[in-house]
Design a protein around this motif. Structure first.
Motif, PDB file in Angstrom:
ATOM      1  N   ARG A  27     -44.466  57.713   0.151  1.00  0.00           N
ATOM      2  CA  ARG A  27     -43.774  58.404  -1.187  1.00  0.00           C
ATOM      3  C   ARG A  27     -42.461  58.308  -1.130  1.00  0.00           C
ATOM      4  O   ARG A  27     -41.680  58.728  -2.029  1.00  0.00           O
ATOM      5  N   GLY A  28     -41.847  57.421  -0.142  1.00  0.00           N
ATOM      6  CA  GLY A  28     -40.315  57.330  -0.190  1.00  0.00           C
ATOM      7  C   GLY A  28     -39.432  58.397   0.383  1.00  0.00           C
ATOM      8  O   GLY A  28     -38.281  58.143   0.191  1.00  0.00           O
ATOM      9  N   PHE A  29     -40.151  59.165   1.189  1.00  0.00           N
ATOM     10  CA  PHE A  29     -39.380  60.117   1.972  1.00  0.00           C
ATOM     11  C   PHE A  29     -38.891  59.501   3.557  1.00  0.00           C
ATOM     12  O   PHE A  29     -39.894  58.858   3.952  1.00  0.00           O
ATOM     13  N   LEU A  30     -37.930  59.912   3.969  1.00  0.00           N
ATOM     14  CA  LEU A  30     -37.652  59.509   5.383  1.00  0.00           C
ATOM     15  C   LEU A  30     -38.605  60.291   6.318  1.00  0.00           C
ATOM     16  O   LEU A  30     -38.980  61.426   5.935  1.00  0.00           O
ATOM     17  N   VAL A  31     -38.888  59.858   7.483  1.00  0.00           N
ATOM     18  CA  VAL A  31     -39.462  60.182   8.533  1.00  0.00           C
ATOM     19  C   VAL A  31     -39.026  60.567   9.679  1.00  0.00           C
ATOM     20  O   VAL A  31     -38.742  59.579  10.669  1.00  0.00           O
ATOM     21  N   PRO A  32     -38.408  61.739   9.977  1.00  0.00           N
ATOM     22  CA  PRO A  32     -37.754  62.185  10.942  1.00  0.00           C
ATOM     23  C   PRO A  32     -38.567  62.979  12.174  1.00  0.00           C
ATOM     24  O   PRO A  32     -39.697  63.096  11.683  1.00  0.00           O
ATOM     25  N   ASP A  33     -38.078  63.056  13.472  1.00  0.00           N
ATOM     26  CA  ASP A  33     -38.838  63.944  14.143  1.00  0.00           C
ATOM     27  C   ASP A  33     -38.612  65.276  13.791  1.00  0.00           C
ATOM     28  O   ASP A  33     -37.787  65.605  12.967  1.00  0.00           O
ATOM     29  N   ALA A  34     -39.131  66.324  14.661  1.00  0.00           N
ATOM     30  CA  ALA A  34     -38.992  67.903  14.380  1.00  0.00           C
ATOM     31  C   ALA A  34     -37.660  68.312  14.395  1.00  0.00           C
ATOM     32  O   ALA A  34     -37.249  69.418  13.964  1.00  0.00           O
ATOM     33  N   HIS A  35     -36.833  67.426  14.819  1.00  0.00           N
ATOM     34  CA  HIS A  35     -35.195  67.893  14.884  1.00  0.00           C
ATOM     35  C   HIS A  35     -34.432  66.955  14.042  1.00  0.00           C
ATOM     36  O   HIS A  35     -32.905  67.127  14.065  1.00  0.00           O
ATOM     37  N   GLY A  36     -34.975  66.296  13.134  1.00  0.00           N
ATOM     38  CA  GLY A  36     -34.322  65.395  11.989  1.00  0.00           C
ATOM     39  C   GLY A  36     -33.806  64.213  12.422  1.00  0.00           C
ATOM     40  O   GLY A  36     -33.242  63.474  11.549  1.00  0.00           O
ATOM     41  N   SER A  37     -33.843  63.511  13.670  1.00  0.00           N
ATOM     42  CA  SER A  37     -33.657  62.513  14.132  1.00  0.00           C
ATOM     43  C   SER A  37     -34.371  61.418  13.383  1.00  0.00           C
ATOM     44  O   SER A  37     -35.747  61.371  13.727  1.00  0.00           O
ATOM     45  N   THR A  38     -33.922  60.454  12.999  1.00  0.00           N
ATOM     46  CA  THR A  38     -34.685  59.331  12.075  1.00  0.00           C
ATOM     47  C   THR A  38     -34.980  58.450  13.057  1.00  0.00           C
ATOM     48  O   THR A  38     -34.541  58.324  14.175  1.00  0.00           O
ATOM     49  N   SER A  39     -35.732  57.052  12.786  1.00  0.00           N
ATOM     50  CA  SER A  39     -36.087  56.015  13.533  1.00  0.00           C
ATOM     51  C   SER A  39     -34.768  55.057  13.758  1.00  0.00           C
ATOM     52  O   SER A  39     -34.687  54.239  14.738  1.00  0.00           O
ATOM     53  N   ARG A  40     -33.556  55.495  13.440  1.00  0.00           N
ATOM     54  CA  ARG A  40     -32.160  54.727  13.580  1.00  0.00           C
ATOM     55  C   ARG A  40     -31.531  55.757  14.255  1.00  0.00           C
ATOM     56  O   ARG A  40     -31.085  56.634  14.001  1.00  0.00           O
ATOM     57  N   GLU A  62     -37.452  77.393   3.517  1.00  0.00           N
ATOM     58  CA  GLU A  62     -37.850  76.314   4.129  1.00  0.00           C
ATOM     59  C   GLU A  62     -36.796  75.160   4.392  1.00  0.00           C
ATOM     60  O   GLU A  62     -36.623  74.764   5.541  1.00  0.00           O
ATOM     61  N   ALA A  63     -36.122  74.920   3.529  1.00  0.00           N
ATOM     62  CA  ALA A  63     -34.808  73.972   3.434  1.00  0.00           C
ATOM     63  C   ALA A  63     -33.783  74.135   4.666  1.00  0.00           C
ATOM     64  O   ALA A  63     -33.531  73.541   5.272  1.00  0.00           O
ATOM     65  N   VAL A  64     -33.546  75.594   4.494  1.00  0.00           N
ATOM     66  CA  VAL A  64     -32.540  76.198   5.040  1.00  0.00           C
ATOM     67  C   VAL A  64     -33.011  76.155   6.791  1.00  0.00           C
ATOM     68  O   VAL A  64     -32.082  75.923   7.444  1.00  0.00           O
ATOM     69  N   LYS A  65     -34.062  76.615   6.888  1.00  0.00           N
ATOM     70  CA  LYS A  65     -34.670  76.765   8.386  1.00  0.00           C
ATOM     71  C   LYS A  65     -34.628  75.349   8.863  1.00  0.00           C
ATOM     72  O   LYS A  65     -34.155  75.274   9.957  1.00  0.00           O
ATOM     73  N   TYR A  66     -35.136  74.347   8.221  1.00  0.00           N
ATOM     74  CA  TYR A  66     -35.256  73.070   8.553  1.00  0.00           C
ATOM     75  C   TYR A  66     -33.844  72.510   9.095  1.00  0.00           C
ATOM     76  O   TYR A  66     -33.330  71.918  10.210  1.00  0.00           O
TER      77      TYR A  66
END
Length: 72
Positions: free
Chosen positions: A21-34, A52-56
């Motif tokens: 769907r075009g969204f980034l895939v980070p881990d649970a801590h926001g780190s991406t594949s790069r 939800e947005a603020v918590k994450y």
């Protein structure tokens, strides 16, 4: 105002895993594949509630701080 994923970063940055769907895939801590690239907000979660947005985003900010301290 229309909210949605930020296509520009996804289409112009190599090495980022994205969903169908075009969204980034980070881990649970926001780190991406790069390495060193973190993501939060609509580009990850789509449109969600502010709570939800603020918590994450708080978790991602902590992870970014730890990462920057580790390379500093």
């Amino acid at each position: 105002m229309n909210q949605g994923q930020k296509d520009k970063i996804i289409s112009t940055t190599t090495g980022l895993n994205i969903t169908g769907r075009g969204f980034l895939v980070p881990d649970a801590h926001g780190s991406t594949s790069r390495p060193g690239v973190f993501a939060s907000g609509d580009v990850v979660l789509g449109t969600r509630t502010v709570v939800e947005a603020v918590k994450y985003s708080k978790e991602v900010a902590r992870a970014m701080d730890e990462y920057l301290r580790s390379i500093g």
